[in-house]
Design an enzyme around this catalytic site. Structure first.
Site, short mmCIF file in Angstrom:
data_model
loop_
_atom_site.label_atom_id
_atom_site.label_comp_id
_atom_site.label_asym_id
_atom_site.label_seq_id
_atom_site.Cartn_x
_atom_site.Cartn_y
_atom_site.Cartn_z
N ASP A 21 0.84 -1.21 -0.03
CA ASP A 21 -0.12 -0.11 -0.06
C ASP A 21 0.77 1.30 0.08
O ASP A 21 0.25 2.37 -0.23
CB ASP A 21 -0.97 0.04 1.30
CG ASP A 21 -0.44 0.03 2.61
OD1 ASP A 21 0.93 -0.20 2.69
OD2 ASP A 21 -1.15 0.03 3.48
N SER A 22 2.20 0.97 0.09
CA SER A 22 3.09 2.09 -0.22
C SER A 22 2.65 2.90 -1.61
O SER A 22 3.27 3.89 -1.61
CB SER A 22 4.49 1.74 0.07
OG SER A 22 4.88 0.50 -0.70
N ASP B 239 -1.15 -6.13 -0.32
CA ASP B 239 -1.67 -5.43 0.95
C ASP B 239 -3.10 -5.28 1.04
O ASP B 239 -3.53 -4.62 0.22
CB ASP B 239 -0.74 -4.07 1.13
CG ASP B 239 0.32 -4.08 1.99
OD1 ASP B 239 0.46 -4.95 2.78
OD2 ASP B 239 1.22 -3.14 1.99
N LYS C 193 -1.44 -9.39 2.73
CA LYS C 193 -0.68 -8.79 3.95
C LYS C 193 -1.36 -7.93 4.91
O LYS C 193 -2.28 -6.97 4.03
CB LYS C 193 0.73 -8.01 3.52
CG LYS C 193 1.44 -7.83 4.86
CD LYS C 193 2.89 -7.33 4.40
CE LYS C 193 3.24 -6.08 3.91
NZ LYS C 193 2.47 -4.85 4.51
N GLU D 284 -1.33 -5.42 8.46
CA GLU D 284 -0.71 -4.84 9.47
C GLU D 284 -1.34 -5.11 10.85
O GLU D 284 -2.47 -5.17 11.16
CB GLU D 284 -0.73 -3.34 9.32
CG GLU D 284 0.11 -3.01 8.35
CD GLU D 284 0.41 -1.36 7.87
OE1 GLU D 284 0.11 -0.65 8.93
OE2 GLU D 284 0.76 -1.11 7.04
N GLU E 237 9.10 -4.32 10.52
CA GLU E 237 9.46 -3.11 10.11
C GLU E 237 10.13 -1.97 11.09
O GLU E 237 9.36 -1.92 12.08
CB GLU E 237 8.45 -2.66 9.29
CG GLU E 237 8.64 -0.82 8.96
CD GLU E 237 7.96 -0.57 7.94
OE1 GLU E 237 6.94 -1.30 7.39
OE2 GLU E 237 8.15 0.76 7.39
O1 KIV Z 1 3.47 -1.14 1.82
C1 KIV Z 1 4.59 -1.66 1.65
O2 KIV Z 1 5.38 -1.35 0.83
C2 KIV Z 1 5.16 -2.48 2.57
C3 KIV Z 1 6.62 -2.68 2.94
C4 KIV Z 1 7.50 -1.86 3.18
C5 KIV Z 1 6.78 -4.09 3.69
O3 KIV Z 1 4.29 -2.86 3.50
#
Ligand code: KIV
Length: 275
Positions: free
Chosen positions: A49-50, A88, A118, A120, A186
């Site tokens: 989600d970055s 994500d 994924k 969090e 992280e």
């Molecule tokens: O969103 C992302 O890019 C991440 C990584 C930094 C692990 O969660």
């Protein structure tokens, strides 16, 4: 390429079996061309989600939507044939209840062809992870600095120092015991990352953590040097693409203004095989 005629791809059990062996190589990707490059070298490609900050210019990841993730997930799926493709779950798409998480994780998987999701969070997300895994959705955990909680954490500082070490350890353990097939650690101190890696039976994937983790992940645009002014300690730059791109655009602008581009070899003659 459809999900049915892909060449043999990495599987979740294969990733788990890498625990304690050679390190897992992981990068993010958001587009098909970068996905193709990463697929040649990575065990896991993450549609993080970055993407909201990296490609859409958002200040944080909170504004990322399920629709954005699905669009980028589809693009990355077209470029990934052999790595495990993880996507994500964006902020507010899973925290409310295990049922909400299942509904949105199932959408992410079925509409993108991703192999896993994924999410969090630690102890607070353990029941949700258990619920998803029991229903066929592999989950990668993510503890330590969890960027979706930036407003609770008050920024992007290193987590797990001093008394915070116990919380991160318990979070990682809860996520692994709930059935996560790997856990991203992280921005935590290296000795803590090493202790958690020794403690868990599934691979840890470090970012700003330790070389002792079972794998490493970076945001691909960071390691390619796409942001001239963004230089966090934990990112090693393997290229300086922003600098190169700026030079290229500057030269192009000069040549257009000087009418030296296009040159004779870039234009078509009346009589010539067209390309
Ligand atoms: O969103 C992302 O890019 C991440 C990584 C930094 C692990 O969660």
């Amino acid at each position: 390429m459809s999900a049915t005629n892909r060449i043999k791809a990495a599987t979740v059990p294969e990733i788990i079996a890498r625990k304690g062996h050679d390190p897992l190589v992981c990068l993010t990707a958001y587009t098909t061309p970068i996905a193709r490059i990463t697929d040649g070298f990575c065990d896991i490609v993450l549609v993080g989600d970055s993407v909201g900050m990296v490609l859409h210019g958002l200040d944080d990841t909170l504004g990322v939507t399920l629709e954005m993730m699905i669009m980028h997930g589809r693009a990355v799926r077209r470029g990934v044939e052999r790595a495990l493709l993880v996507i994500d779950m964006p902020f507010a798409s899973y925290e409310e209840s295990p049922q909400q998480a299942f509904r949105n994780a199932a959408r992410l998987m079925s509409e993108t062809g991703a192999d896993a999701v994924k999410l969090e969070g630690g102890i607070a997300m353990a029941d949700t992870i258990r619920f998803l895994v029991a229903r066929g959705i592999p989950v990668m955990g993510h503890v330590g600095l969890t960027p979706q909680a930036v407003n609770v954490l008050g920024g992007y500082a290193v987590q797990g120092r001093g008394e915070g070490a116990d919380r991160v350890t318990l979070d990682a353990r809860a996520v692994a015991e709930a059935g996560a097939f790997s856990v991203v650690l992280e921005k935590i101190p290296a000795p803590l990352a090493d202790r958690i890696t020794a403690d868990l039976s599934v691979p840890t994937i470090g970012i700003g953590a330790s070389a002792g983790c079972d794998g490493q992940i970076l945001v691909v645009d960071d390691m390619l040097g796409m942001f001239a002014d963004f230089r966090p300690k934990f990112v090693k730059r393997y290229a300086d693409l922003a600098e190169q791109a700026e030079k290229a655009v500057e030269q192009y602008a000069q040549e257009v203004r000087a009418r030296s581009f296009p040159a004779p070899e870039h234009v078509f003659k009346d009589q010539e095989k067209s390309q």
